[in-house]
Design a protein around this motif. Structure first.
Motif, PDB file in Angstrom:
ATOM      1  N   VAL A 155       1.418  11.568  20.790  1.00 13.40           N
ATOM      2  CA  VAL A 155       0.587  11.267  19.706  1.00 13.40           C
ATOM      3  C   VAL A 155      -0.100  12.426  19.188  1.00 13.40           C
ATOM      4  CG1 VAL A 155      -1.511   9.818  19.274  1.00 13.40           C
ATOM      5  CG2 VAL A 155       0.299   9.042  21.118  1.00 13.40           C
ATOM      6  N   ALA A 156      -0.406  13.360  20.078  1.00 11.07           N
ATOM      7  CA  ALA A 156      -1.096  14.388  19.079  1.00 11.07           C
ATOM      8  C   ALA A 156      -0.269  15.094  18.093  1.00 11.07           C
ATOM      9  CB  ALA A 156      -1.682  15.198  20.355  1.00 11.07           C
ATOM     10  N   SER A 157       1.013  15.580  18.836  1.00 11.33           N
ATOM     11  CA  SER A 157       1.991  16.255  17.772  1.00 11.33           C
ATOM     12  C   SER A 157       2.158  15.337  16.405  1.00 11.33           C
ATOM     13  CB  SER A 157       3.238  16.474  18.674  1.00 11.33           C
ATOM     14  OG  SER A 157       4.003  15.384  18.834  1.00 11.33           O
TER      15      SER A 157
ATOM     16  N   PHE B 117       0.945  -0.918   0.109  1.00  8.12           N
ATOM     17  CA  PHE B 117       0.066  -0.113  -0.127  1.00  8.12           C
ATOM     18  C   PHE B 117       0.785   1.286  -0.028  1.00  8.12           C
ATOM     19  CE2 PHE B 117      -4.637   0.567   0.462  1.00  8.12           C
ATOM     20  CZ  PHE B 117      -4.503   2.167   0.901  1.00  8.12           C
ATOM     21  N   PRO B 118       1.559   1.409  -1.113  1.00 10.69           N
ATOM     22  CA  PRO B 118       2.763   2.578  -1.035  1.00 10.69           C
ATOM     23  C   PRO B 118       2.050   3.935  -0.909  1.00 10.69           C
ATOM     24  CG  PRO B 118       2.537   1.352  -3.223  1.00 10.69           C
ATOM     25  CD  PRO B 118       1.862   0.742  -2.269  1.00 10.69           C
ATOM     26  N   GLU B 119       0.571   4.075  -1.262  1.00 12.87           N
ATOM     27  CA  GLU B 119       0.138   5.404  -0.952  1.00 12.87           C
ATOM     28  C   GLU B 119       0.131   5.873   0.318  1.00 12.87           C
ATOM     29  OE1 GLU B 119      -1.831   2.883  -2.467  1.00 12.87           O
ATOM     30  OE2 GLU B 119      -0.826   2.943  -4.210  1.00 12.87           O
ATOM     31  N   ALA B 120       0.064   4.911   1.305  1.00 16.11           N
ATOM     32  CA  ALA B 120      -0.206   5.429   2.664  1.00 16.11           C
ATOM     33  C   ALA B 120       0.914   6.318   3.243  1.00 16.11           C
ATOM     34  CB  ALA B 120      -0.399   4.101   3.602  1.00 16.11           C
ATOM     35  N   LYS B 121       0.715   7.092   4.000  1.00 11.07           N
ATOM     36  CA  LYS B 121       1.424   7.867   4.983  1.00 11.07           C
ATOM     37  C   LYS B 121       1.991   7.308   5.940  1.00 11.07           C
ATOM     38  CE  LYS B 121      -0.561  11.976   2.767  1.00 11.07           C
ATOM     39  NZ  LYS B 121      -1.892  11.410   2.188  1.00 11.07           N
ATOM     40  N   HIS B 122       2.991   7.410   6.438  1.00 11.41           N
ATOM     41  CA  HIS B 122       3.779   6.811   7.566  1.00 11.41           C
ATOM     42  C   HIS B 122       3.819   7.591   8.717  1.00 11.41           C
ATOM     43  CE1 HIS B 122       3.927   2.679   6.125  1.00 11.41           C
ATOM     44  NE2 HIS B 122       3.995   3.374   4.879  1.00 11.41           N
ATOM     45  N   LEU B 123       3.365   7.228   9.968  1.00  7.67           N
ATOM     46  CA  LEU B 123       3.412   8.322  11.075  1.00  7.67           C
ATOM     47  C   LEU B 123       4.365   7.526  12.007  1.00  7.67           C
ATOM     48  CD1 LEU B 123      -0.140   9.515  11.335  1.00  7.67           C
ATOM     49  CD2 LEU B 123       1.491  10.470  10.139  1.00  7.67           C
ATOM     50  N   TYR B 124       5.214   8.124  12.549  1.00 11.84           N
ATOM     51  CA  TYR B 124       6.184   7.453  13.756  1.00 11.84           C
ATOM     52  C   TYR B 124       6.060   7.846  15.043  1.00 11.84           C
ATOM     53  CZ  TYR B 124       8.177   6.158   9.256  1.00 11.84           C
ATOM     54  OH  TYR B 124       8.413   5.286   7.898  1.00 11.84           O
TER      55      TYR B 124
ATOM     56  N   VAL C 139       2.500   2.977  20.593  1.00 11.43           N
ATOM     57  CA  VAL C 139       1.543   4.072  20.561  1.00 11.43           C
ATOM     58  C   VAL C 139       0.671   4.012  21.814  1.00 11.43           C
ATOM     59  CG1 VAL C 139      -0.632   4.836  19.117  1.00 11.43           C
ATOM     60  CG2 VAL C 139       1.338   3.666  18.120  1.00 11.43           C
ATOM     61  N   ALA C 140       0.537   2.923  22.381  1.00  7.81           N
ATOM     62  CA  ALA C 140      -0.466   3.050  23.421  1.00  7.81           C
ATOM     63  C   ALA C 140       0.134   3.704  24.865  1.00  7.81           C
ATOM     64  CB  ALA C 140      -1.045   1.541  23.736  1.00  7.81           C
ATOM     65  N   THR C 141       1.593   3.491  24.830  1.00  7.43           N
ATOM     66  CA  THR C 141       2.213   3.967  26.025  1.00  7.43           C
ATOM     67  C   THR C 141       2.634   5.389  25.906  1.00  7.43           C
ATOM     68  OG1 THR C 141       3.924   2.763  25.750  1.00  7.43           O
ATOM     69  CG2 THR C 141       2.626   1.743  27.124  1.00  7.43           C
ATOM     70  N   ALA C 142       2.633   5.836  24.728  1.00 10.24           N
ATOM     71  CA  ALA C 142       3.043   7.282  24.335  1.00 10.24           C
ATOM     72  C   ALA C 142       2.235   8.247  25.051  1.00 10.24           C
ATOM     73  CB  ALA C 142       3.225   7.472  23.127  1.00 10.24           C
ATOM     74  N   PRO C 143       2.969   9.327  25.559  1.00  8.93           N
ATOM     75  CA  PRO C 143       1.876  10.232  26.350  1.00  8.93           C
ATOM     76  C   PRO C 143       1.002  11.204  25.047  1.00  8.93           C
ATOM     77  CG  PRO C 143       4.312  10.869  26.597  1.00  8.93           C
ATOM     78  CD  PRO C 143       4.240   9.975  25.725  1.00  8.93           C
ATOM     79  N   GLU C 144      -0.323  11.513  25.629  1.00  9.82           N
ATOM     80  CA  GLU C 144      -1.113  12.050  24.555  1.00  9.82           C
ATOM     81  C   GLU C 144      -0.745  12.980  23.963  1.00  9.82           C
ATOM     82  OE1 GLU C 144      -1.770  11.117  27.871  1.00  9.82           O
ATOM     83  OE2 GLU C 144      -3.404   9.745  27.875  1.00  9.82           O
ATOM     84  N   TYR C 145       0.057  13.729  24.313  1.00  6.64           N
ATOM     85  CA  TYR C 145       0.794  15.209  23.803  1.00  6.64           C
ATOM     86  C   TYR C 145       1.740  14.510  22.682  1.00  6.64           C
ATOM     87  CZ  TYR C 145       5.210  14.675  26.086  1.00  6.64           C
ATOM     88  OH  TYR C 145       6.311  14.260  26.707  1.00  6.64           O
TER      89      TYR C 145
ATOM     90  N   VAL D 185      -0.852  15.913  14.374  1.00  7.74           N
ATOM     91  CA  VAL D 185      -1.121  17.266  13.682  1.00  7.74           C
ATOM     92  C   VAL D 185       0.138  17.648  12.625  1.00  7.74           C
ATOM     93  CG1 VAL D 185      -0.152  19.843  14.324  1.00  7.74           C
ATOM     94  CG2 VAL D 185      -1.841  18.402  15.690  1.00  7.74           C
ATOM     95  N   GLN D 186       1.222  16.769  12.654  1.00  3.76           N
ATOM     96  CA  GLN D 186       2.105  16.877  11.597  1.00  3.76           C
ATOM     97  C   GLN D 186       1.637  16.396  10.388  1.00  3.76           C
ATOM     98  OE1 GLN D 186       5.862  15.517  12.964  1.00  3.76           O
ATOM     99  NE2 GLN D 186       6.088  16.670  14.810  1.00  3.76           N
ATOM    100  N   ALA D 187       0.606  15.455  10.273  1.00  2.92           N
ATOM    101  CA  ALA D 187       0.019  14.845   9.121  1.00  2.92           C
ATOM    102  C   ALA D 187      -1.396  15.594   8.931  1.00  2.92           C
ATOM    103  CB  ALA D 187      -0.242  13.344   9.710  1.00  2.92           C
ATOM    104  N   ASN D 188      -1.357  16.732   9.460  1.00  2.44           N
ATOM    105  CA  ASN D 188      -2.598  17.518   9.223  1.00  2.44           C
ATOM    106  C   ASN D 188      -3.946  16.871   9.765  1.00  2.44           C
ATOM    107  OD1 ASN D 188      -1.270  19.961   8.117  1.00  2.44           O
ATOM    108  ND2 ASN D 188      -1.168  18.737   6.152  1.00  2.44           N
ATOM    109  N   ILE D 189      -4.053  16.327  10.843  1.00  2.00           N
ATOM    110  CA  ILE D 189      -5.196  15.683  11.455  1.00  2.00           C
ATOM    111  C   ILE D 189      -5.481  16.346  12.616  1.00  2.00           C
ATOM    112  CG2 ILE D 189      -5.687  13.383  12.517  1.00  2.00           C
ATOM    113  CD1 ILE D 189      -3.947  11.961  10.670  1.00  2.00           C
ATOM    114  N   HIS D 190      -6.674  17.019  12.870  1.00  2.00           N
ATOM    115  CA  HIS D 190      -6.954  17.714  13.876  1.00  2.00           C
ATOM    116  C   HIS D 190      -7.050  16.717  15.264  1.00  2.00           C
ATOM    117  CE1 HIS D 190      -7.879  20.794  10.924  1.00  2.00           C
ATOM    118  NE2 HIS D 190      -8.657  19.912  10.234  1.00  2.00           N
ATOM    119  N   VAL D 191      -6.432  17.352  16.107  1.00  2.00           N
ATOM    120  CA  VAL D 191      -6.378  16.875  17.665  1.00  2.00           C
ATOM    121  C   VAL D 191      -6.937  17.675  18.277  1.00  2.00           C
ATOM    122  CG1 VAL D 191      -4.497  15.396  17.020  1.00  2.00           C
ATOM    123  CG2 VAL D 191      -4.039  17.557  18.092  1.00  2.00           C
ATOM    124  N   GLN D 192      -7.594  17.368  19.578  1.00  2.00           N
ATOM    125  CA  GLN D 192      -7.742  18.338  20.826  1.00  2.00           C
ATOM    126  C   GLN D 192      -6.628  19.263  21.234  1.00  2.00           C
ATOM    127  OE1 GLN D 192     -10.160  16.447  23.667  1.00  2.00           O
ATOM    128  NE2 GLN D 192     -10.613  14.747  22.555  1.00  2.00           N
ATOM    129  N   PRO D 193      -7.030  20.490  21.349  1.00  2.00           N
ATOM    130  CA  PRO D 193      -6.139  21.393  21.482  1.00  2.00           C
ATOM    131  C   PRO D 193      -5.390  21.351  22.833  1.00  2.00           C
ATOM    132  CG  PRO D 193      -8.008  22.501  20.765  1.00  2.00           C
ATOM    133  CD  PRO D 193      -8.357  21.214  20.721  1.00  2.00           C
TER     134      PRO D 193
END
Length: 115
Positions: A98-100, A75-82, A90-96, A103-111
């Motif tokens: 995951v949010a950052s 699925f080469p069209e998919a964008k990869h987030l790290y 992912v589950a143990t990363a702090p919310e801030y 946001v870098q992928a232009n996905i809206h998160v809770q401010p």
């Protein structure tokens, strides 16, 4: 009118899905692979997702990297987030964090997670 969701995030597990849902501030479909994905399931996904913005957000570990390679190939069209390797999952990363990443992928998160 039914709202069409055009963004999809693929994660490994349900705890990853819960973490992402916690920080999102826009409608996004989240698909769990449960750690592995068969070729037939991947083919199914490709058919369903062909006209959507697809993001891959998996753990920074061996199984996550294996899954990421499979998606890059199939699925080469998919964008990869790290997630930062310091957090590993992912589950143990702090919310801030995951949010950052989102946001870098232009996905809206809770401010509240951006400070």
């Amino acid at each position: 009118m039914v709202q069409m969701i055009d963004k999809v995030i693929i994660v490994e597990g349900t705890s990853d899905k819960r973490k992402v849902l916690q920080v999102l501030n826009e409608p996004v479909d989240i698909i769990c692979t449960n750690g592995t994905i068969s070729i037939s399931r991947l083919d199914e996904l490709i058919d369903v997702l062909y006209d959507k913005e697809v993001y891959i957000l998996v753990d920074a570990d061996d199984s996550g990297e294996k899954l990421r390679k499979q998606f890059k190939r199939e699925f080469p069209e998919a964008k990869h987030l790290y997630i930062d390797k310091a957090y590993r999952e992912v589950a143990t990363a702090p919310e801030y964090h995951v949010a950052s990443v989102l946001v870098q992928a232009n996905i809206h998160v809770q401010p509240k997670y951006l400070f």
